[in-house]
Design a protein around this motif. Structure first.
Motif, PDB file in Angstrom:
ATOM      1  N   ASN A  47       0.838  -1.199   0.000  1.00  0.00           N
ATOM      2  CA  ASN A  47       0.000   0.000   0.000  1.00  0.00           C
ATOM      3  C   ASN A  47       0.881   1.261   0.000  1.00  0.00           C
ATOM      4  N   GLU A  68      10.105  -6.688  -3.264  1.00  0.00           N
ATOM      5  CA  GLU A  68       8.833  -7.241  -2.764  1.00  0.00           C
ATOM      6  C   GLU A  68       8.962  -8.754  -2.556  1.00  0.00           C
ATOM      7  N   SER A 122      -1.355  -5.352   0.866  1.00  0.00           N
ATOM      8  CA  SER A 122      -2.711  -5.615   1.345  1.00  0.00           C
ATOM      9  C   SER A 122      -3.771  -4.943   0.467  1.00  0.00           C
ATOM     10  N   THR A 577      -8.063   0.927   7.005  1.00  0.00           N
ATOM     11  CA  THR A 577      -6.741   1.550   7.075  1.00  0.00           C
ATOM     12  C   THR A 577      -6.017   1.772   5.747  1.00  0.00           C
ATOM     13  N   GLN A 578      -6.654   1.427   4.602  1.00  0.00           N
ATOM     14  CA  GLN A 578      -5.901   1.681   3.372  1.00  0.00           C
ATOM     15  C   GLN A 578      -5.746   3.183   3.107  1.00  0.00           C
TER      16      GLN A 578
HETATM   17  C1  LIG Z   1      -7.969  -9.278   3.885  1.00  0.00           C
HETATM   18  C2  LIG Z   1      -7.852  -7.795   4.171  1.00  0.00           C
HETATM   19  C3  LIG Z   1      -8.963  -6.983   3.968  1.00  0.00           C
HETATM   20  C4  LIG Z   1      -8.857  -5.605   4.215  1.00  0.00           C
HETATM   21  N1  LIG Z   1      -9.909  -4.782   3.892  1.00  0.00           N
HETATM   22  C5  LIG Z   1      -9.732  -3.446   3.942  1.00  0.00           C
HETATM   23  C6  LIG Z   1     -10.721  -2.552   3.428  1.00  0.00           C
HETATM   24  O1  LIG Z   1     -11.775  -2.960   2.920  1.00  0.00           O
HETATM   25  N2  LIG Z   1     -10.465  -1.217   3.497  1.00  0.00           N
HETATM   26  C7  LIG Z   1      -9.320  -0.728   4.046  1.00  0.00           C
HETATM   27  O2  LIG Z   1      -9.171   0.498   4.117  1.00  0.00           O
HETATM   28  N3  LIG Z   1      -8.381  -1.546   4.546  1.00  0.00           N
HETATM   29  C8  LIG Z   1      -8.544  -2.883   4.467  1.00  0.00           C
HETATM   30  N4  LIG Z   1      -7.553  -3.712   4.905  1.00  0.00           N
HETATM   31  C9  LIG Z   1      -6.375  -3.111   5.556  1.00  0.00           C
HETATM   32  C10 LIG Z   1      -5.428  -2.393   4.604  1.00  0.00           C
HETATM   33  O3  LIG Z   1      -5.446  -2.977   3.328  1.00  0.00           O
HETATM   34  C11 LIG Z   1      -4.021  -2.436   5.192  1.00  0.00           C
HETATM   35  O4  LIG Z   1      -4.071  -1.952   6.518  1.00  0.00           O
HETATM   36  C12 LIG Z   1      -3.034  -1.571   4.434  1.00  0.00           C
HETATM   37  O5  LIG Z   1      -3.155  -1.785   3.050  1.00  0.00           O
HETATM   38  C13 LIG Z   1      -1.607  -1.872   4.906  1.00  0.00           C
HETATM   39  O6  LIG Z   1      -0.696  -1.049   4.216  1.00  0.00           O
HETATM   40  P1  LIG Z   1       0.874  -1.143   4.473  1.00  0.00           P
HETATM   41  O7  LIG Z   1       1.535  -0.347   3.410  1.00  0.00           O
HETATM   42  O8  LIG Z   1       1.160  -0.786   5.880  1.00  0.00           O
HETATM   43  O9  LIG Z   1       1.233  -2.677   4.319  1.00  0.00           O
HETATM   44  P2  LIG Z   1       1.008  -3.692   3.111  1.00  0.00           P
HETATM   45  O10 LIG Z   1       0.093  -3.127   2.086  1.00  0.00           O
HETATM   46  O11 LIG Z   1       0.608  -4.977   3.727  1.00  0.00           O
HETATM   47  O12 LIG Z   1       2.431  -3.798   2.424  1.00  0.00           O
HETATM   48  C14 LIG Z   1       3.537  -4.458   2.981  1.00  0.00           C
HETATM   49  C15 LIG Z   1       4.318  -5.087   1.836  1.00  0.00           C
HETATM   50  O13 LIG Z   1       5.615  -5.445   2.288  1.00  0.00           O
HETATM   51  C16 LIG Z   1       5.948  -6.727   1.802  1.00  0.00           C
HETATM   52  N5  LIG Z   1       6.922  -7.316   2.716  1.00  0.00           N
HETATM   53  C17 LIG Z   1       6.741  -7.636   4.021  1.00  0.00           C
HETATM   54  N6  LIG Z   1       7.862  -8.173   4.535  1.00  0.00           N
HETATM   55  C18 LIG Z   1       8.771  -8.179   3.543  1.00  0.00           C
HETATM   56  C19 LIG Z   1      10.118  -8.627   3.452  1.00  0.00           C
HETATM   57  N7  LIG Z   1      10.751  -9.184   4.496  1.00  0.00           N
HETATM   58  N8  LIG Z   1      10.783  -8.488   2.267  1.00  0.00           N
HETATM   59  C20 LIG Z   1      10.170  -7.925   1.195  1.00  0.00           C
HETATM   60  N9  LIG Z   1       8.876  -7.502   1.225  1.00  0.00           N
HETATM   61  C21 LIG Z   1       8.191  -7.623   2.388  1.00  0.00           C
HETATM   62  C22 LIG Z   1       4.614  -7.457   1.789  1.00  0.00           C
HETATM   63  O14 LIG Z   1       4.646  -8.614   0.986  1.00  0.00           O
HETATM   64  C23 LIG Z   1       3.678  -6.361   1.300  1.00  0.00           C
HETATM   65  O15 LIG Z   1       3.613  -6.316  -0.100  1.00  0.00           O
HETATM   66  C24 LIG Z   1      -7.629  -5.065   4.692  1.00  0.00           C
HETATM   67  C25 LIG Z   1      -6.519  -5.894   4.870  1.00  0.00           C
HETATM   68  C26 LIG Z   1      -6.617  -7.244   4.607  1.00  0.00           C
HETATM   69  C27 LIG Z   1      -5.399  -8.109   4.805  1.00  0.00           C
END
Ligand SMILES: Cc1cc2nc3c(=O)[nH]c(=O)nc-3n(C[C@H](O)[C@H](O)[C@H](O)COP(=O)(O)OP(=O)(O)OC[C@H]3O[C@@H](n4cnc5c(N)ncnc54)[C@H](O)[C@@H]3O)c2cc1C
Length: 598
Positions: A47, A68, A122, A577-578
């Motif tokens: 995200n 990734e 996510s 949280t997106q």
């Molecule tokens: C099933 C589900 C449904 C949801 N529904 C909603 C919704 O309807 N609306 C909403 O607003 N939010 C929703 N959420 C929550 C929202 O999508 C997340 O909170 C948000 O997208 C997280 O963003 P982020 O950038 O923090 O992490 P992420 O988007 O999770 O990104 C982290 C990235 O880092 C990568 N990564 C992790 N560790 C490593 C590593 N060691 N090496 C290389 N890459 C790595 C992962 O593979 C991933 O691609 C949902 C989440 C899930 C799982």
């Protein structure tokens, strides 16, 4: 919430879906990476991470590498057709397939805990509901961090820069369903209202009239005041999912010569590169493509940006020796930077699906029992029941001011315009196995201003072992009280006259909740997650001894390392949280550009 239980099987959807072209600009193997001195290395194409790589590579002089762990998002049907969002996890290649530790307040159950493991992170597997949070959520972050740049008013340019308001795919008249004056129209992420009318939509709106005191209609939940019941806004464009991968890494961006992306590659740790004026520099990243594969190293000229999410980010920091010294030493990891709060302070929203048998033949179950028709319609016209996520309406509601729980607890919500609990109103069952007959409706309830806190810690010193994820669901009496109140509130919602003759009976354990003890047992037996963890690398004021990052998201006590993802939020917002993750990343990109005069 897993709708795939009710469809005829994953295979059907995949065969019926047309093939995608695979983009060529993504590297599958470390040995194929060109030799480049990268200015920035971003860890995690999720995200937030994809926003940062997009914004930084707007400057053609800046070279960026994105690493990734998961595969490309291309070719995953379930990550495209919105209604199939419940099939993206668990047990798929797009999911990390985590589970929590046994949850003490949930009868010791281990909860399925999906996190995106794919480009888009996510946002490639989530349910696409798009909620900004409230004015007081963001103003509280500004106050906690001492940085007014995180306030609601200061972030307005980013809310608009993010959004591209898009008409719903069915082209219906949306007057009164949202407030056009508060939305961006030319941003990166398409946002739309539902494009398929559900048979319960009119009843829901009528309830806001019949019980307007408790359940007022809210024209637009993204105004800063989300209280009430209203239409969901979602990151969907013309019947297809919009994610950080489809928008921020679309063809025009992925082709930039200064952006390199490597997938299926896991970062195992950060390596101390040098020491600057007594402070360790962490600009080297170690990565590999398999458990036993060779470890590669690359060093960024300017910074490493850690965007691995609320689970992945503390996992990498801890394996790098950045965390609580005594816990690291016990695991045999050399402690390098003493930051005891890494992995602590996890806050998340517990979720409970409450369902009723309905006097209808026109619910999700009808679609699930005859998926061929819906799939054919989507394939032919990208219209019909598959164009939306699994809710058309949400509700954001508060406990009464005189609730007895306030005799023991201060109000944990960020302010008077912010909910304690949420309704997700669905035209059918979401998680339970679907019986061969019967039609249903659900009001899923979530605790959105929780007091409970948890943690992400290491199980072993092996970076390929999953961390111990303990969200601590309902460990606070406040959260249990709120969940009970939310279920009672859902029952009152359906007591509006408009539901007479429609609602037949509660099911799936809800029928056993006439007593308080029955309600508590039902909650403990059935609560799961709505997937919104934050806080494991929390922001705190510059110079503060607690927290993990400063308000500019630089890791404390370290040079060259920044965190840009949801782990930096000190408290979970009363929102999905997106949108917050996109907003954090949009502002962070400007912070980074300013720091490096780009
Ligand atoms: C099933 C589900 C449904 C949801 N529904 C909603 C919704 O309807 N609306 C909403 O607003 N939010 C929703 N959420 C929550 C929202 O999508 C997340 O909170 C948000 O997208 C997280 O963003 P982020 O950038 O923090 O992490 P992420 O988007 O999770 O990104 C982290 C990235 O880092 C990568 N990564 C992790 N560790 C490593 C590593 N060691 N090496 C290389 N890459 C790595 C992962 O593979 C991933 O691609 C949902 C989440 C899930 C799982």
């Amino acid at each position: 919430m897993r709708l795939y239980n009710i469809v005829t099987g994953r295979g059907f959807w995949q065969v019926a879906f047309f093939a995608f072209q695979v983009k060529g600009a993504i590297f599958q193997s470390a040995k194929d990476l060109p030799t480049v001195d990268y200015d920035f290395i971003v860890i995690g194409g999720g995200n937030a991470g994809n926003v940062v790589v997009n914004r930084l590579t707007e400057n053609p002089k800046i070279n960026v590498l994105l690493i990734e762990a998961g595969p490309s998002n291309e070719g995953f049907t379930d990550a495209v057709i919105p209604f199939l969002c419940t099939m993206t996890a668990p047990d798929t290649a797009m999911d990390w397939n985590f589970t929590t530790t046994p949850q003490t307040a949930l009868n010791g159950r281990e909860i399925i805990y999906p996190r995106g493991h794919v480009l888009g992170g996510s946002t490639s597997i989530n349910y696409m509901a798009h909620l900004r949070g409230t004015t007081s959520d963001w103003n509280r972050y500004a106050s906690i961090t001492g940085d007014n740049g995180w306030s609601w008013d200061s972030l307005q340019p980013y809310f608009r820069k993010l959004e591209r308001w898009t008409p719903p795919v069915d082209g219906h008249n949306t007057t009164g369903q949202f407030d056009p004056t508060i939305h961006g129209t030319d941003g990166m992420l398409p946002i739309s209202l539902p494009g398929f009318s559900q048979s319960i939509d009119d009843r829901i709106i009528e309830t806001t009239k019949q019980l307007s005191n408790e359940f007022p209609f809210n024209e637009d939940m993204n105004s800063g005041n989300h209280l009430g019941i209203g239409w969901v806004q979602a990151s969907i464009n013309k019947g297809r999912r919009s994610s950080s991968a489809t928008e921020y890494l679309s063809d025009q961006f992925i082709k930039r010569p200064n952006l390199h992306i490597i997938v299926n590659t896991r970062v195992t740790r950060l390596v101390k590169t040098s020491v600057q004026r007594g402070i360790p520099v962490f600009t080297t990243v170690e990565f590999t493509q398999s458990t036993d594969g060779p470890r590669s190293h690359l060093t960024a000229k300017k910074e490493i940006i850690l965007s691995a999410g609320t689970v992945g980010t503390p996992h990498i920091l801890l394996h790098s020796g950045i965390g609580d010294f005594s816990s690291l030493s016990k695991l045999g990891i050399a402690p390098l930077v003493n930051l005891p709060d890494v992995g602590k302070n996890l806050s998340d929203h517990p979720l409970l699906e409450n369902s009723w048998l309905a006097n209808s033949t026109n619910t999700f179950e009808a679609v699930a029992r005859s998926p061929a028709m819906a799939m054919a319609e989507w394939n032919a016209t990208q219209q019909g029941p598959l164009v939306d996520t699994v809710v058309n309406h949400l509700g954001w509601l508060r406990l009464p001011d005189n609730a007895t729980i306030f005799e023991k607890f201060d109000d944990p919500s960020s302010g008077a315009n912010t909910a304690h609990f949420e309704f997700l109103i669905s035209n059918g069952l979401l998680s339970a196995s679907i019986p061969s007959t019967g039609n249903f409706m659900s009001i899923t309830t979530g605790v959105v201003s929780p007091v409970s806190r948890g943690s992400v810690t290491l199980a072993t010193s092996n970076p390929f072992d999953s961390p111990l994820i303990d969200p601590g669901y309902l460990t606070s009496e406040f959260d249990l009280f709120t969940m009970k109140s939310a279920v009672r509130s859902a029952q009152r919602f359906l007591s509006a006259p408009i539901w007479n003759g429609y609602i037949i009976a509660p099911v799936n354990g809800l029928e056993n909740t006439t007593t308080d003890a029955g309600l508590e047992a039902y909650i403990r037996a059935n609560t799961v997650t709505i997937f919104h963890p934050v806080g494991t690398a929390a922001m705190s004021p510059r110079g503060s001894s607690h927290g993990v990052v400063d308000p500019d998201l630089l890791v404390k006590g370290v040079v060259g390392l920044r965190v840009v993802d949801l782990s930096v939020l000190p408290i979970v917002p009363a929102a999905h949280t997106q949108a917050p993750a996109y907003i954090i990343a949009e502002r962070a990109s400007d912070i980074i550009k300013a720091a490096w005069k780009l």
